[in-house]
Enzyme design. Structure first.
Site: not given
Length: 189
Positions: A79, A168, A170
């Site tokens: 990002c 993302h 994660e």
């Protein structure tokens, strides 16, 4: 293997947790002294790219990170991290500018424009992708490999030691993208 995670803002803790699940040693990068030892890899997480760029300058991290990346240290930018690495920013100025891509900040709109998608990544099966005020890659240089697209838009790419993602990884449960990055560091993909 030791991975340094830029810990100025954004979901850096989630990146650390994901890497720890994979048995990888991590450390937080908050100031220049954290980079006394050269890490095996770097992660530049999401956040607000303009603020992050200013903090990199103010904390004396900008030149050190840029030098590490330019001399081959593997880096994954998610990002805002993608924005930091992009050589060209439509309607703006580049930050680290190390990867031959053109990006648009917040291309998918405001926070309310956040969404999830499922798409193939790096020739593998589908993975879940979470987009939060995500940037868009509008152009890739001749040495950049596209790793994933959603609705015809590039959302993941790689150029040599640099991996960028509009989404993302994660924030999900799937470790595939982080495993890909670790394999990239090890030189096995």
């Amino acid at each position: 293997m030791r991975i340094g995670v830029l810990a100025l803002q954004g979901a850096f803790i989630e990146h650390i947790r994901m890497l720890e699940r994979l048995g990888v040693e991590t450390f937080e990068i908050r100031n220049l002294s954290d980079l006394k030892e050269i890490p095996d890899g770097l992660i530049l997480p999401g956040g607000e790219s303009t603020v992050m760029s200013k903090l990199l300058q103010d904390l004396g991290l900008f030149e050190k990170l840029r030098s590490l990346i330019m001399t081959g240290t593997p880096v994954m930018g998610t990002c805002a991290g993608l924005i930091l690495l992009a050589k060209y920013i439509e309607g703006g100025s580049p930050s680290l500018g190390t990867m031959d891509i053109t990006a648009v900040r917040n291309a998918y709109g405001r926070q309310l424009g956040s969404f999830q998608a499922t798409a193939p990544f790096a020739g593998a099966g589908n993975i879940q992708m979470t987009f939060i005020r995500a940037p868009m890659i509008t152009h890739v240089g001749k040495n950049v490999k596209v790793l994933a697209e959603v609705d015809g838009v590039v959302v993941a790419a790689r150029e040599d030691n640099q991996l960028v993602l509009s989404f993302h990884p994660e924030l999900g449960e799937d470790t595939f993208v982080h495993q890909y990055f670790l394999e990239m560091i090890a030189g096995t993909n």
